[in-house]
Scaffold this active site. Structure first.
Site, short mmCIF file in Angstrom:
data_model
loop_
_atom_site.label_atom_id
_atom_site.label_comp_id
_atom_site.label_asym_id
_atom_site.label_seq_id
_atom_site.Cartn_x
_atom_site.Cartn_y
_atom_site.Cartn_z
N GLU A 124 -7.46 -29.06 31.40
CA GLU A 124 -8.93 -29.06 31.45
C GLU A 124 -9.46 -28.57 32.80
O GLU A 124 -10.41 -29.11 33.36
CB GLU A 124 -9.50 -30.45 31.10
CG GLU A 124 -9.21 -30.83 29.65
CD GLU A 124 -10.00 -32.05 29.20
OE1 GLU A 124 -11.12 -32.24 29.70
OE2 GLU A 124 -9.48 -32.80 28.37
N GLU A 141 -4.21 -19.73 25.53
CA GLU A 141 -3.28 -18.82 24.87
C GLU A 141 -2.16 -18.45 25.84
O GLU A 141 -2.27 -18.71 27.04
CB GLU A 141 -4.02 -17.55 24.42
CG GLU A 141 -5.09 -17.81 23.38
CD GLU A 141 -5.73 -16.52 22.86
OE1 GLU A 141 -5.29 -15.43 23.28
OE2 GLU A 141 -6.66 -16.63 22.04
N ILE A 161 -1.84 -27.08 22.46
CA ILE A 161 -3.05 -27.68 21.90
C ILE A 161 -2.81 -29.14 21.57
O ILE A 161 -1.99 -29.48 20.70
CB ILE A 161 -3.52 -26.92 20.63
CG1 ILE A 161 -3.75 -25.44 20.96
CG2 ILE A 161 -4.77 -27.57 20.05
CD1 ILE A 161 -4.74 -25.17 22.07
#
Length: 629
Positions: free
Chosen positions: A437, A195, A227
């Site tokens: 990641e 976010e 995303i």
């Protein structure tokens, strides 16, 4: 009398001085990562088969390193032999990475072909429409993709490595039966965690899901950024804060949900304009009063961090596999150019500078590949403690791939700078791998602090033992003997000779000594800094560097020894690669460890901290240009 002296020696070293186990780190994201390790038994130090965790205690655990994993059954190997050629052919003849990049979109015929190949469901069980591949089989196919088009690789990985991986890992039978056939049958998936206010600090997410008055739905509101597959995904793994009752109070904890775009209230922003991986779809995703059925909770209410971090830990080896393919491809281009390009009357490959570049590229590629298949092999043979090794594989692979492709461009010279060779696109695509990641900076701290936490549990066990020595004489005398031997210079590293080829035994012995020194350095850092170790990032980064060098050295020696044992044609070259990498790794380790304690390094750390703070406060370089104009 001798025993009493040894006990006194150990008592001085340990009892009353060892600080309580430090908190993992002030970053909530990292603290959650560290807690993924199995819980310790009260009153006993945690045990593990992890090479890297044991390194922080000064122990060389060989179980998951030697011998090199051989996880493929005959039928799995046969299946790979049938799968790899058509996938290679597809990427050579159908996929066009240049067009994908320039159009910021994967061509339609490529997408259709990938679905037809089953590339979007590689690890989904066959009964749910997938190919049912093991982690090692998956790694091999991902390596092929990484050699050709990282943008396509991100689309595939965002879908299955993280997008619906939570359903594979945590889904109940009903969830798997409902969603897995869909994600293998044409519907994209996405992993929705990040976010605007929470990058590495995932604990600060603001998206919120509240149970409806009738108790049948959670109502989700919030947004996610960056995303992958965000604009095309129909099925999403979404993380949001949910109120739960704990100790009589209502607190917020993160929960994972399976969200369908068709639920309503889900929308996406325009595709992001990115530096690289342009053909992969990256967008913001918005959730407005999205009604999620309670049966779509994934992994239990309040267990969202466990779900998220296990997904990330489980998929990191795939990045190493993909980037091993990227490096192999770049090395091939550089080698072919060096073998044919003539300058100053010689081929480039005859010059020492180019030879060193090619050798180092080959070392990095071999090490990356060794890590990818060691981690995937461990996972396939039932290992559960592989999270640090997976993190190391991601950090090492992404750093190494950047270096290798940069050097390939340098060898090709001006030609490498041109779009036609494709290397400039690969370099742009690569840059994100050191960020997403889990940034490499955060993962290094994760490795160091999780290792320290593991070492600290052992020191706490010793503290408890000294409170009741007659009940713990075995532990005390074992530790006392080890410490006394180290104090007078008699301690020897573990005997790795039976595990490695004869050519590698001197380096294996040196690695064993470095492992002992790593453990002593960790303990000294704990005694010196106590709980404050979580804020000593200059020291933590050096401990992480030492751990990365130790694990990579062990991995290449294991793989090369396997090649020698099996008399593979490549064995002489593999042994030289392993020797070259391990030689440099075990040379760097003592320097990294010494930097955690010697006064000159500590002064430099303080100097760098002061300089960095001054630059931040000034909003840039505080000094004027030499002309003062």
């Amino acid at each position: 009398m001798k025993g009493a002296k040894l006990l006194t020696c150990a008592n001085r070293c340990i009892a009353g001085k060892t600080p309580q186990l430090p908190l993992p780190v002030h970053s909530r994201w990292l603290a959650t990562e560290a807690r993924q390790a199995p819980a310790e038994k009260r009153g006993a130090a945690r045990q593990s088969a992890s090479f890297t965790l044991n390194l922080f205690r000064g122990h060389l655990e060989t179980a998951q390193v030697f011998p090199y994993p051989e996880p493929l059954a005959d039928d799995q190997r046969q299946m790979l032999q049938e799968l790899v050629p058509p996938v290679e052919k597809f990427f050579q003849e159908v996929n066009d990475p240049s067009k994908n990049d320039s159009n910021s979109k994967i061509e339609d015929n490529t997408v259709a072909g990938l679905w037809d190949l089953g590339a979007f469901g590689l690890q989904v069980p066959a009964e749910h429409g997938g190919l049912g591949l093991s982690n090692t089989q998956y790694a091999r196919l991902v390596e092929v993709v990484g050699a050709h088009d990282l943008g396509v690789g991100i689309t595939l990985g965002a879908h299955q490595s993280i997008g619906f991986k939570g359903i594979l890992l945590f889904g109940n039978p009903e969830q798997k039966a409902k969603y897995l056939p869909r994600v293998t049958g044409g519907e994209y998936a996405a992993f929705c965690l990040t976010e605007p206010s929470s990058g590495s600090d995932a604990g600060s997410i603001k998206s919120r899901a509240v149970l409806s008055p009738d108790g049948k739905h959670f109502i989700l509101n919030g947004s996610k950024i960056w995303i992958s597959n965000g604009g095309i995904a129909e099925i999403m793994t979404v993380f949001a804060q949910t109120p739960i009752e704990k100790d009589g109070k209502t607190v917020d904890k993160v929960t994972a949900f399976i969200v369908e775009r068709s639920f309503g209230g889900v929308s996406s922003g325009p595709p992001e304009n990115k530096m690289g991986i342009k053909c992969s779809n990256t967008t913001e995703v918005y959730y407005e009063d999205v009604k999620i059925p309670i049966e779509n909770v994934l992994g239990g209410v309040g267990n969202g961090f466990k779900v998220a971090m296990n997904i990330l830990n489980n998929g990191r080896f795939g990045m190493a596999a993909a980037l091993a393919g990227t490096q192999r491809s770049a090395l091939r281009q550089a080698a072919e150019h060096a073998a044919t390009r003539v300058q100053f009357g010689k081929k480039l490959a005859e010059f020492g500078t180019i030879q060193e570049k090619l050798a180092r590229m080959a070392m990095l590629q071999y090490t990356t590949e060794s890590l990818a298949y060691m981690v995937s092999g461990n996972m396939d043979t039932g290992a559960t403690d592989y999270h640090l090794e997976a993190a190391i594989s991601k950090v090492f692979a992404s750093d190494s791939a950047w270096t290798a492709v940069d050097e390939a461009i340098q060898i090709l010279g001006g030609m490498g700078f041109m779009k036609a060779t494709g290397l400039e696109r690969v370099l742009r695509d690569l840059r994100i791998f050191r960020i997403f990641e889990g940034t490499n900076d955060i993962l290094r701290l994760f490795v160091a602090l999780t290792g320290i936490q593991f070492a600290g549990s052992h020191l706490q066990e010793l503290q408890r033992a000294f409170k009741n020595p007659t009940a713990h004489l075995g532990l005390i005398f074992s530790e006392a003997g080890r410490r006394a031997a180290g104090a007078v210079g008699l301690a020897r590293g573990p005997d790795l000779a039976p595990h490695v080829a004869p050519e590698l035994r001197p380096l294996a012995a040196e690695l064993g000594r470095c492992v002992l020194e790593h453990g002593r350095t960790v303990e000294a850092a704990l005694v010196r800094h106590g709980r404050g170790i979580v804020d000593e990032q200059f020291i933590l980064n050096r401990l992480a560097s030492s751990a990365i060098d130790a694990y990579t050295a062990a991995a290449v020696m294991s793989r090369a020894s396997r090649a020698a044992r099996l008399h593979l044609p490549s064995a002489p070259h593999e042994l030289k690669l392993a020797e070259a990498w391990a030689e440099e790794a075990v040379t760097r380790m003592p320097a990294s460890l010494a930097a955690t304690r010697d006064s000159r390094s500590l002064r430099q750390f303080a100097r760098l901290a002061e300089l960095g703070g001054a630059v931040a406060a000034a909003g840039g370089q505080p000094t004027p240009n030499p002309l003062n104009l």
